[in-house]
Design an enzyme around this catalytic site. Structure first.
Site, short mmCIF file in Angstrom:
data_model
loop_
_atom_site.label_atom_id
_atom_site.label_comp_id
_atom_site.label_asym_id
_atom_site.label_seq_id
_atom_site.Cartn_x
_atom_site.Cartn_y
_atom_site.Cartn_z
N GLY A 154 0.84 -1.20 0.00
CA GLY A 154 0.00 0.00 0.00
C GLY A 154 0.87 1.24 0.00
NE ARG A 155 -2.31 5.01 2.87
CZ ARG A 155 -3.60 4.88 3.22
NH1 ARG A 155 -4.54 5.56 2.57
NH2 ARG A 155 -3.96 4.10 4.21
NE ARG A 233 -1.93 -1.44 14.57
CZ ARG A 233 -1.35 -0.28 14.28
NH1 ARG A 233 -0.04 -0.23 14.09
NH2 ARG A 233 -2.05 0.83 14.20
CD GLU A 262 3.11 -3.06 19.91
OE1 GLU A 262 2.77 -1.88 20.09
OE2 GLU A 262 3.37 -3.53 18.81
CG HIS A 280 4.51 0.39 17.80
ND1 HIS A 280 3.31 -0.25 17.93
CD2 HIS A 280 4.42 1.07 16.63
CE1 HIS A 280 2.52 0.03 16.90
NE2 HIS A 280 3.18 0.84 16.10
O1 A2R Z 1 -5.31 -6.42 -0.14
P1 A2R Z 1 -5.09 -5.23 -0.99
O2 A2R Z 1 -4.78 -5.58 -2.42
O3 A2R Z 1 -6.14 -4.16 -0.83
O4 A2R Z 1 -3.70 -4.59 -0.45
C1 A2R Z 1 -3.64 -3.96 0.83
C2 A2R Z 1 -2.99 -4.89 1.85
N1 A2R Z 1 -4.01 -5.67 2.58
C3 A2R Z 1 -3.99 -7.00 2.68
N2 A2R Z 1 -3.16 -7.93 2.18
C4 A2R Z 1 -3.44 -9.23 2.43
N3 A2R Z 1 -4.51 -9.65 3.14
C5 A2R Z 1 -5.38 -8.75 3.66
N4 A2R Z 1 -6.45 -9.18 4.37
C6 A2R Z 1 -5.14 -7.36 3.43
N5 A2R Z 1 -5.78 -6.22 3.78
C7 A2R Z 1 -5.08 -5.21 3.25
O5 A2R Z 1 -2.30 -4.02 2.77
C8 A2R Z 1 -2.66 -2.79 0.76
O6 A2R Z 1 -1.68 -3.01 -0.22
C9 A2R Z 1 -1.97 -2.78 2.11
C10 A2R Z 1 -2.41 -1.63 2.99
O7 A2R Z 1 -2.09 -0.45 2.37
P2 A2R Z 1 -2.72 0.94 2.83
O8 A2R Z 1 -4.17 0.81 3.06
O9 A2R Z 1 -2.24 1.99 1.86
O10 A2R Z 1 -2.11 1.18 4.27
P3 A2R Z 1 -0.76 1.93 4.69
O11 A2R Z 1 -1.03 3.38 4.83
O12 A2R Z 1 0.36 1.52 3.81
O13 A2R Z 1 -0.56 1.33 6.16
C11 A2R Z 1 -0.44 -0.08 6.37
C12 A2R Z 1 -0.41 -0.44 7.83
C13 A2R Z 1 -1.40 0.27 8.75
O14 A2R Z 1 -2.68 -0.28 8.70
C14 A2R Z 1 -0.78 0.09 10.11
O15 A2R Z 1 -1.22 -1.06 10.73
C15 A2R Z 1 0.70 -0.08 9.81
O16 A2R Z 1 0.81 -0.09 8.39
O17 A2R Z 1 1.41 0.98 10.36
#
Ligand code: A2R
Length: 325
Positions: A154-155, A233, A262, A280
């Site tokens: 993602g981002r 996480r 944590e 963290h």
């Molecule tokens: O699944 P996709 O194609 O929508 O890709 C998202 C992926 N993602 C997952 N991959 C596998 N299984 C899942 N159940 C699943 N849910 C989401 O994670 C996407 O590529 C990525 C998340 O990207 P963003 O929404 O842009 O989040 P960001 O800002 O990069 O932050 C990621 C995480 C946060 O939620 C905090 O927990 C941590 O980084 O600091």
């Protein structure tokens, strides 16, 4: 008057300063009888400022106490501590702090990766212990020639990929779907990707849908030269399986910024000298935490001024979905 509740103190003071300057802000932890204050305030509260470290889960039971609640503005990009589905079903918008922390977390991820492979914290401890006088620090493993599988491109994942490419590392990724504009190889399962790479970089959201995506089988597939880096996480990784894999040498090492419970860190990990453990700190610089705090406040202030939230989460898009009865 738009009344806002901060149930627990956010570590960055800017949020309370900026929101308190324009709206009526109630700091629940400063009231002598929080339960009584909550009862009295609840019907007037239209906004909640969430995301304080250690605060209880912001689920339907907590949010349901506020009949006129309209917005929860949360500190941090991850919002697995908030029941965003409950919020969506009850017409409450949830906001987080995306983008402003991408580069910082990506910097931390690369620092943690290099620290883990080149054993930099251990080398520093060695020097401080005066051991350099007796012998050189042992040779370490290398980042060079490695392939990184990113779980969650993602981002932040993309910011990590850009950096890793500059270091000469090959990239692959896994998410729920293939991204058409991305040049890296896509794997439909974490297991297949783990088998094809020797660095597993975890940077997807927490919560039930990603719980223990990295389990014993994935770690075995990563293999004896494999390195796990988690800056997302703790819930994404089966921590017991990770400890076992490290103890048995099924993977080489791990660099962890996040943990399942944590601030508790399993003693078994603390006892291992070859892993690198951080408290963290992914986004924890003055600059980035201030930017996040400012965005938390701006979401609340923009909403209260009738201009809508700036960064609503996917579950609570703006304009608001119809309220379900
Ligand atoms: O699944 P996709 O194609 O929508 O890709 C998202 C992926 N993602 C997952 N991959 C596998 N299984 C899942 N159940 C699943 N849910 C989401 O994670 C996407 O590529 C990525 C998340 O990207 P963003 O929404 O842009 O989040 P960001 O800002 O990069 O932050 C990621 C995480 C946060 O939620 C905090 O927990 C941590 O980084 O600091």
């Amino acid at each position: 008057m738009f009344e806002v509740l901060m149930p627990a103190a956010l570590s960055n003071p800017l949020v309370a300063q900026e929101v308190g300057a324009k709206l009526t802000l109630h700091k629940l932890w400063e009231t002598p009888d929080a339960d009584a204050a909550l009862k009295e305030l609840a019907p007037r509260i239209r906004g909640i400022l969430a995301g304080a470290p250690g605060h209880r889960r912001v689920g339907g039971e907590f949010l349901g106490q506020f009949p006129n609640l309209e917005i929860v503005s949360s500190f941090g990009v991850g919002y697995d501590h908030i029941d965003a589905k409950w919020a969506a079903a009850h017409g409450v918008v949830v906001t987080n702090t995306p983008d402003v922390l991408n580069e910082e977390v990506a910097d931390t991820a690369m620092g943690l990766l290099l620290s883990t492979l080149r054993q930099l914290p251990q080398a520093e401890r060695y020097l401080r212990a005066g051991k350099w006088q007796q012998a050189n620090f042992p040779l370490s493993d290398s980042l060079q020639g490695r392939t990184m599988g990113i779980l969650g491109l993602g981002r932040i994942g993309k910011a990590i990929a850009r950096r890793a490419e500059a270091f000469g590392v090959k990239i692959a990724y896994h998410g729920r779907s293939r991204q058409p504009d991305v040049p890296y190889p896509y794997y439909a399962t974490v297991l297949e990707m783990a088998a094809a790479v020797d660095i597993l970089m975890v940077i997807a959201p927490g919560g039930p849908s990603t719980k223990h995506l990295v389990d014993a089988a994935v770690l075995r597939a990563l293999g004896p030269r494999g390195v796990l880096i988690n800056v997302a996480r703790g819930s994404l990784v089966d921590e017991d399986a990770l400890v076992a894999a490290l103890q048995k040498g099924e993977i080489m090492s791990a660099g962890l910024d996040v943990f399942a419970h944590e601030p508790q860190v399993p003693q078994a990990l603390l006892d291992m000298d070859h892993v690198v453990l951080l408290p963290h700190v992914g986004s924890a610089s003055h600059r980035t935490r201030d930017a996040m705090a400012h965005l938390v406040a701006e979401n609340m202030l923009s909403y209260a001024a009738g201009k809508g939230p700036l960064t609503p989460v996917a579950e609570t898009p703006w304009p608001r979905l119809e309220k379900a009865d």
